[in-house]
Write an enzyme that holds these catalytic residues in place. Structure first.
Site, PDB file in Angstrom:
ATOM      1  N   CYS A 198      78.086  51.288 -45.844  1.00 53.20           N
ATOM      2  CA  CYS A 198      76.636  51.476 -45.920  1.00 53.20           C
ATOM      3  C   CYS A 198      75.950  50.631 -46.985  1.00 53.20           C
ATOM      4  O   CYS A 198      74.723  50.652 -47.093  1.00 53.20           O
ATOM      5  CB  CYS A 198      76.321  52.952 -46.138  1.00 53.20           C
ATOM      6  SG  CYS A 198      77.047  53.968 -44.842  1.00 53.20           S
ATOM      7  N   HIS A 249      68.387  55.364 -51.634  1.00 56.48           N
ATOM      8  CA  HIS A 249      69.376  55.483 -50.559  1.00 56.48           C
ATOM      9  C   HIS A 249      69.026  56.765 -49.792  1.00 56.48           C
ATOM     10  O   HIS A 249      68.986  56.741 -48.570  1.00 56.48           O
ATOM     11  CB  HIS A 249      70.778  55.524 -51.164  1.00 56.48           C
ATOM     12  CG  HIS A 249      71.885  55.504 -50.165  1.00 56.48           C
ATOM     13  ND1 HIS A 249      71.965  54.561 -49.178  1.00 56.48           N
ATOM     14  CD2 HIS A 249      72.961  56.325 -49.990  1.00 56.48           C
ATOM     15  CE1 HIS A 249      73.051  54.792 -48.430  1.00 56.48           C
ATOM     16  NE2 HIS A 249      73.658  55.847 -48.906  1.00 56.48           N
ATOM     17  N   GLU A 275      72.037  60.559 -56.805  1.00 57.94           N
ATOM     18  CA  GLU A 275      71.102  59.438 -56.902  1.00 57.94           C
ATOM     19  C   GLU A 275      69.914  59.785 -57.799  1.00 57.94           C
ATOM     20  O   GLU A 275      69.485  58.970 -58.629  1.00 57.94           O
ATOM     21  CB  GLU A 275      70.610  59.027 -55.510  1.00 57.94           C
ATOM     22  CG  GLU A 275      69.703  57.794 -55.566  1.00 57.94           C
ATOM     23  CD  GLU A 275      69.316  57.253 -54.198  1.00 57.94           C
ATOM     24  OE1 GLU A 275      69.527  57.955 -53.190  1.00 57.94           O
ATOM     25  OE2 GLU A 275      68.808  56.116 -54.154  1.00 57.94           O
ATOM     26  N   LYS A 307      64.565  57.060 -44.794  1.00 54.22           N
ATOM     27  CA  LYS A 307      65.552  57.379 -43.748  1.00 54.22           C
ATOM     28  C   LYS A 307      65.074  58.488 -42.813  1.00 54.22           C
ATOM     29  O   LYS A 307      65.575  58.601 -41.694  1.00 54.22           O
ATOM     30  CB  LYS A 307      66.901  57.719 -44.387  1.00 54.22           C
ATOM     31  CG  LYS A 307      67.611  56.482 -44.931  1.00 54.22           C
ATOM     32  CD  LYS A 307      69.047  56.750 -45.317  1.00 54.22           C
ATOM     33  CE  LYS A 307      69.814  55.471 -45.651  1.00 54.22           C
ATOM     34  NZ  LYS A 307      69.408  54.790 -46.887  1.00 54.22           N
ATOM     35  N   HIS A 329      69.763  56.805 -40.947  1.00 47.17           N
ATOM     36  CA  HIS A 329      70.584  55.983 -41.833  1.00 47.17           C
ATOM     37  C   HIS A 329      71.200  54.880 -40.973  1.00 47.17           C
ATOM     38  O   HIS A 329      72.045  55.146 -40.127  1.00 47.17           O
ATOM     39  CB  HIS A 329      71.659  56.846 -42.485  1.00 47.17           C
ATOM     40  CG  HIS A 329      72.513  56.119 -43.484  1.00 47.17           C
ATOM     41  ND1 HIS A 329      72.390  54.768 -43.739  1.00 47.17           N
ATOM     42  CD2 HIS A 329      73.503  56.566 -44.298  1.00 47.17           C
ATOM     43  CE1 HIS A 329      73.276  54.415 -44.657  1.00 47.17           C
ATOM     44  NE2 HIS A 329      73.951  55.490 -45.020  1.00 47.17           N
ATOM     45  N   PHE A 365      80.863  54.312 -48.530  1.00 44.94           N
ATOM     46  CA  PHE A 365      82.285  54.680 -48.552  1.00 44.94           C
ATOM     47  C   PHE A 365      83.034  53.686 -49.450  1.00 44.94           C
ATOM     48  O   PHE A 365      82.686  52.506 -49.512  1.00 44.94           O
ATOM     49  CB  PHE A 365      82.898  54.587 -47.152  1.00 44.94           C
ATOM     50  CG  PHE A 365      82.551  55.723 -46.238  1.00 44.94           C
ATOM     51  CD1 PHE A 365      81.835  56.826 -46.673  1.00 44.94           C
ATOM     52  CD2 PHE A 365      82.963  55.698 -44.909  1.00 44.94           C
ATOM     53  CE1 PHE A 365      81.537  57.870 -45.821  1.00 44.94           C
ATOM     54  CE2 PHE A 365      82.667  56.733 -44.039  1.00 44.94           C
ATOM     55  CZ  PHE A 365      81.958  57.823 -44.486  1.00 44.94           C
TER      56      PHE A 365
END
Lengths: 388, 243
Positions: free
Chosen positions: A157, A283, A294, A312, A317, A375
């Site tokens: 991502c 994010h 975050e 998002k 996403h 990830f």
């Protein structure tokens, strides 16, 4: 103002393939999320690029598929600007860096299903051109007419945020004189069922930073920018910072240390102080863990007052395309001077201490940070600005 | 494009990676990793032994053309079965940056990693990216290129066995001088490897045997029929450098 001018950009997402419409949509209350574009035994909503999607020209038909078509919708509007850069610098001095997490794996899913997992796979299927990362890369090289260094960045991502970093580095190191950078990912069963297996896929439209958030929605998108140091443009890529959490393969470090390190590195790269940042495009996935970590990192690096929103809830996403898509959306907001509200955030989680934007407001000073985390604990922060 | 860097050391692995027990991976992490990820950890561990590279601190440029394709194909079997049991571990192990994710966790490396894929130019782009980092950053950079065979029912691609090669790169001597050039027109006399990981392994052998000369970094690829291009490296050694 330093950084690299961005004379051309485009994006295709659930908000459509018009930048004007996408920018307008960030400020309304519509939720353009819908069912996945194929049968799948899951209750969820997705950010689907609305059709009709453009078909590749006959010479590129062997690459055709949802991945190629979404890429084409976002890349084709840059062809003229890329050609001008190639004329100025030489064709092999223009590079290409594409972020993608899954490539065109949806084509392989269809082929495997059709063949019931036994060879031969269907005659229409072309692994190299439809699924592999080099298929997406070669397709975009040919669409854009890029002859210089070209690579995919695939760090899940954070892929296309890191692609912007590689592109900026290539220009600074003389690897290329101008670079097209961005990303593309198309919806597939692998990511939908994978995130469902992780227990983070929401059945409802996602609500980043809300006390009532319960996970993510997936989306698909492509977005590209041309980085050209010789161009005159009001918006610029100022800095990119990277870090690793070194914590867990799929969960963020709850302390937010990795996210904070990426933001600090991005500010260092841009040569600016935290006080020079007027907006954070988060994010902001809508998972409890991401948004908590975050928000902690944003407060630690930038303080508790800089406005923060996640887009998002509008696009889903978009995984490997998220960094580039959100960079383009943020650039549109910088051009206009206003940040968008964080849709669906009310009631904001009391544990979130950063200033989640309830309503639009001025981006002052005209510099923004856009975050992407992935990830493998792979983090990136991108600093964008508008010349005052 | 021409860009140069210096190679402090290199290491390679080729073979059956299923039984590898890389020293840098604790057993708990090792049990979760694929043979491809183990091979990446193995060559980085050997490289660190050879050059003293700090795996806890140096940024890693990782490159893999097909990525965790065996994990991905196994995952797809579950994903495409409506009643399939989709493993969350297998899912997060299917991303391209899986191997350096595990290495960063095992070594506490917070410096940032990237994972590149560029088909036949995968090894070339990894070295170019690392050289660009050296030119714009302030420290050494590690590169690791690795691929595994693409399993059926997908078409046969990738090396015949898991192949991984790692390099410790620096901006200045000591070390072998590596001048990267391209894209250039292919020459029929170019000795091109079948896959980018094998091209990287060939460069490793040229470095460890101190064999100067040109090395073709681009492997044969699926788009060669359309003209194509190659990246090359010129490798040279200073006789005053320690071997």
């Amino acid at each position: 103002m330093g950084g690299v001018p961005i004379p051309a950009m485009h994006a295709a997402s659930a908000l459509g393939a018009s930048l004007e419409a996408a920018h307008r949509a960030l400020f309304d209350d519509d939720r353009p999320l819908g069912p996945p574009p194929f049968e799948i035994p899951l209750r969820t909503v997705c950010g689907v690029v609305p059709g009709p999607l453009p078909a590749p020209p006959p010479s590129l038909r062997a690459f055709d598929g949802r991945q190629a078509r979404i890429a084409l919708a976002a890349a084709e509007p840059l062809v003229g600007a890329v050609a001008r850069a190639a004329t100025r610098y030489g064709a092999d001095r223009v590079g290409l860096v594409v972020g993608s997490s899954t490539g065109g794996v949806r084509a392989t899913e269809r082929a495997l299903q059709e063949a019931d997992f036994e060879p031969p796979l269907p005659a229409w299927f072309d692994y190299d051109r439809m699924h592999a990362m080099h298929g997406t890369l070669e397709f975009l090289r040919r669409v854009l007419g890029v002859r210089g260094p070209a690579t995919v960045v695939s760090t899940a991502c954070s892929s296309s945020g890191k692609a912007l970093g590689t592109a900026k580095r290539w220009i600074e190191a003389g690897v290329a004189d101008a670079v097209v950078a961005g990303g593309v990912d198309s919806l597939c069963a692998l990511t939908l069922r994978g995130f469902a297996a992780l227990g983070v896929l929401s059945g409802r439209p996602c609500r980043p930073f809300s006390a009532e958030r319960d996970g993510i929605n997936l989306g698909e998108a492509a977005a590209f920018v041309l980085l050209d140091p010789g161009a005159d443009a009001p918006v610029r890529l100022l800095g990119v910072g990277e870090s690793s959490d070194a914590h867990h393969m799929s969960a963020p470090d709850p302390s937010g240390a990795g996210a904070a390190a990426a933001m600090r590195a991005a500010l260092d790269d841009a040569g600016i102080e935290p006080g020079a940042v007027g907006y954070v495009n988060a994010h902001g996935t809508g998972t409890t863990q991401n948004d908590d970590a975050e928000a902690r990192a944003v407060v630690e690096v930038l303080g508790p007052t800089v406005p923060v929103s996640s887009t998002k809830a509008k696009t889903g996403h978009t995984l490997g395309a998220a960094g580039a898509l959100e960079a383009v959306l943020t650039l549109l907001c910088l051009q206009d001077g206003r940040y968008p509200p964080s849709l669906g955030a009310e009631p904001i989680d009391g544990a979130i201490e950063c200033a989640v934007a309830r309503a639009p407001g001025p981006i002052d000073p005209p510099v923004a940070i856009s975050n992407s985390f992935a990830f493998g604990g792979s983090n990136v922060a991108v600093v964008l600005g508008r010349a005052p | 494009m021409t860009i140069e860097c210096y190679v402090r050391g290199a290491a390679a692995f080729e073979g059956d990676a299923r039984t590898l027990r890389p020293a840098i991976l604790p057993p708990m992490l090792r049990r979760r990793t694929s043979p491809l990820s183990r091979a990446v950890a193995e060559v980085l561990g050997r490289l660190a032994d050879a050059t003293g590279a700090d795996l806890g601190r140096l940024p890693i440029v990782h490159a893999t053309s097909h990525g965790e394709i065996a994990v991905t194909v196994a995952l797809l079997a579950a994903v495409l079965d409506p009643d399939g049991d989709v493993s969350p571990t297998r899912f997060h192990n299917s991303v391209h940056n899986t191997a350096c994710g595990y290495v960063s966790i095992a070594c506490g490396n917070r410096a940032g990693h990237t994972t590149l894929a560029a088909g036949p130019d995968t090894a070339a782009m990894a070295l170019v990216e690392a050289a660009a980092r050296l030119a714009t950053g302030d420290g050494d950079v590690l590169v690791v290129c690795a691929d595994e065979p693409v399993p059926p029912p997908l078409p046969p691609r990738g090396p015949a066995a898991v192949t991984a090669a790692a390099f410790h790169l620096a901006a200045a001597r000591p070390g072998a001088r590596l001048v990267l050039e391209g894209p250039a027109a292919p020459d029929p006399r170019d000795a091109r490897a079948g896959t980018p990981a094998e091209a990287a392994a060939a460069l490793t052998h040229a470095i460890t045997s101190r064999r100067p000369g040109p090395v073709v970094l681009s492997s044969l690829g699926p788009f060669d029929g359309d003209g194509g291009h190659v990246y090359r490296a010129a490798l040279s050694f200073d006789p005053t450098d320690p071997p």
